[in-house]
Design an enzyme around this catalytic site. Sequence first.
Site, short mmCIF file in Angstrom:
data_model
loop_
_atom_site.label_atom_id
_atom_site.label_comp_id
_atom_site.label_asym_id
_atom_site.label_seq_id
_atom_site.Cartn_x
_atom_site.Cartn_y
_atom_site.Cartn_z
N ARG A 1 -2.62 -1.01 -15.86
CA ARG A 1 -3.48 -2.12 -15.48
C ARG A 1 -3.30 -3.46 -16.49
NH1 ARG A 1 -2.63 -1.32 -11.19
NH2 ARG A 1 -1.43 0.23 -11.82
N ASP B 1 1.47 0.83 3.51
CA ASP B 1 1.36 0.57 1.92
C ASP B 1 0.54 1.76 1.63
OD1 ASP B 1 1.13 -0.85 -0.08
OD2 ASP B 1 -0.60 -1.95 0.01
N GLU B 2 0.87 1.80 -0.01
CA GLU B 2 0.23 3.01 -0.77
C GLU B 2 0.67 4.48 -0.25
OE1 GLU B 2 -0.99 2.58 -3.43
OE2 GLU B 2 -2.32 0.60 -3.45
N GLN C 1 1.88 6.71 -9.01
CA GLN C 1 0.51 6.39 -8.82
C GLN C 1 -0.20 7.17 -7.76
OE1 GLN C 1 -0.40 2.20 -9.48
NE2 GLN C 1 1.95 1.85 -8.96
N LYS D 1 4.65 -5.82 -5.15
CA LYS D 1 4.73 -4.97 -4.18
C LYS D 1 3.94 -5.55 -2.99
CE LYS D 1 1.39 -2.43 -3.51
NZ LYS D 1 0.51 -1.07 -3.46
N THR D 2 2.73 -6.29 -3.19
CA THR D 2 2.03 -6.95 -2.08
C THR D 2 2.65 -8.27 -1.69
OG1 THR D 2 0.12 -6.16 -3.12
CG2 THR D 2 -0.25 -7.80 -1.32
#
Length: 730
Positions: free
Chosen positions: A614, A230-231, A261, A45-46
Amino acid sequence: MIPCTICRKMVGAMDEWQTLNEAQREAVSYGEGPLLIFAGAGSGKTRVLTMRIAHLISARGVSPRRILAVTFTNKAANEMRERIEQLVGSAQVRQMWVGTFHAICARILRESGRPLGIDPEFVVFDEDDQLSVVKEVLKLLDIDEKRFAPRSILNFISRAKEKLIPPHLYTPVDYFTQIVGRVYPHYQERLEACHALDFDDLLMKTVQLFEQHPDVLERYQKRFLYVLVDEFQDVNQAQYRIVKHLSAMHRNLCVVGDDDQSIYSWRGADVGIILSFERDFPDAHVVKLEQNYRSTQPILDAAFHVVQKNARRAPKRLWSEKRDGLPITVTEVQHEREEAMVVAQHIALSVQQLGRKYGDFVVLYRTNAQSRTFEEVFLNYRIPYQIVGGVRFYQRKEVKDVLAYLRVIQSPSDDVSLLRIINVPTRGIGLQTVEVIRQLAAEQGISLWEAIEHPDLSNRLTMRAYSAVVAFRDLIRYLRTLREKSSVTDLLNEVLKRTDYLQRLGDTRDPEVQSRVENVRELLTATQQFDAGPEAERGLAGFLESVALVADVDSLQESSDRVTLMTVHAAKGLEFPVVFLVGMEEGLFPHIRAINDDPNVEEERRLCYVAITRAKERVHITHARLRSVFGTTSGMFESRFLHDIPEGLRLTWSPAELAHPLPAAQPAPQVAPRTQDAYRVGQRVRHHKFGEGVIMKCEPQTDDHLLTVVFPNAGIKQLLASIAKLEKLS
DNA sequence: AAGACCGATGTTTTT
DNA sequence: CATCGGTCTT
């Protein structure tokens, strides 16, 4: 898709482009109009977001000052800035707005908040400050804080602000909210009197500014040709309104998120926003990033089965090229101490024998309180660790005290900070005296600081009390004269010197006092960094703001080789080779406060999903039969989420098996021979020199056994059973 | 006014 | 169980 010719202009970006998958390329190069990117855990994503911005700048020729990128943490913001710099150069990125919602709103309000009557020098109140305001109001209204917890009143006020409900429009629905309705207006008044905004105000006032002053909004709309968020799954109503307003003119709104998430609903985040984005923007282009680059397939499958049960989610499933992987292990232990010990032993042996690094491991738990046992046990086993979260640095008493001085120096009308330090360290200004000052301030409708400077004050106080106040007044006046010409560090040093703060913390042999002194010194390092950094010219105000808006995850050190301990919430966005997910018990995870309510259970489920995803290589889950929750021990059952992981993806291990890791090539651990053995794995023993320990390994030799024993105080030793005289412990 | 002591009381997650 | 807040003593 072929890289467009303009992409070739991106210096150094071609290689990067080559490594993108189809969906990622689409997300990077998609043109005008609303864009929704579903970016699963570990889907790059980043990278996509940063490359998209780099692409806008160097390929489409968009000026960086016309791009706004919003993130959720400062860490994410800094990371993004750095990565874009690498792609397009630092000169370009300087003018770009990258920051958290709160930081960006603060900037907008300082620049343009005047029409709303906002002082550009406003201070930001954190939760501590907010609580003291609520308590003060409760006292004023003669409401018993035992019956109406200040914290939950504050929660309700915060909820109201998130929904943009101002005090006069607040409608109570029951007895409790009636109280809230009485407190809220006074609370808001007190903030205004202090020239302060709380976290929610930053958002709410920005919305108000945009809606009541279209000319101001238009300026920002014209400026921001591209808005990226973002997020996005963690956005609340107020935040959504802000980005909708900002992007309304050019309609280039790109949002990135993952509904699976979304774990901040208790803070107002609304999964519904990302789920109904397509309804709000019917022409939105949707891209799904489903290839995961982090985890093995079994880990993704296990996580999928947990989250898949949720009714409210967008259909999607992650896949990985790492087809092979080991199953998740599930271990039942007796109690939390054994849980921590087994984890500690596993880590100690993995480092010693399998060439793992401490930094490869993370221990994830649902509540901060669980960290304690781990801390104690790790200390015992000499396992280096770092805890993220808990009492945050900027919330520690001593740090807040010293900062309160700086805040009063910056803005004397900040009554909350003034009250905090007026008698810290003690200087003879007692409750009585403070009450007189308050009275005067209330009568005259002035701030406490103005009351302190008021000529009438001397008549109302005894000589002794008045001279104490004068000494304080002169101290602050003096410090204020330094404000313009000194660096923040010099100012802070002067505060410490003039107040004798460190010496008056107490006996320096007391470890408690030592750690406080250390924290203040740590704060000095922070001011030095600030003074040397690019923001230095913003002076004291700039420093205070940067301090008000930092979170603890921002300070996670990745470089040092230590085991990380943190809550699942804090782990979002991070990755580790090996994840221990501990305390997987009904009532703890899912948390007891969530188990009666479907939406809450869904959120716990997502939390579990976040925890599992994670991991790059391994997930070890533990649950205890008994757990003490402050004092009382109660029986626990394994979490319902464990039942959602299919048999084939999950392996039940004994505590000894977990404590005794084997090379990854061997899927099933081999249990040490038990028959006629005096010693078995897991047996607790005492050695005359090394003290207590636990047998980790037991290898038969001719007429003997080679034992591997972990001693908390002496490390891992290999001993021959016949030679070492080990005493068995129950 | 300051500091020691004691008892009650509450503990999810945090930008 | 640990911190907080309140009360008592100096």
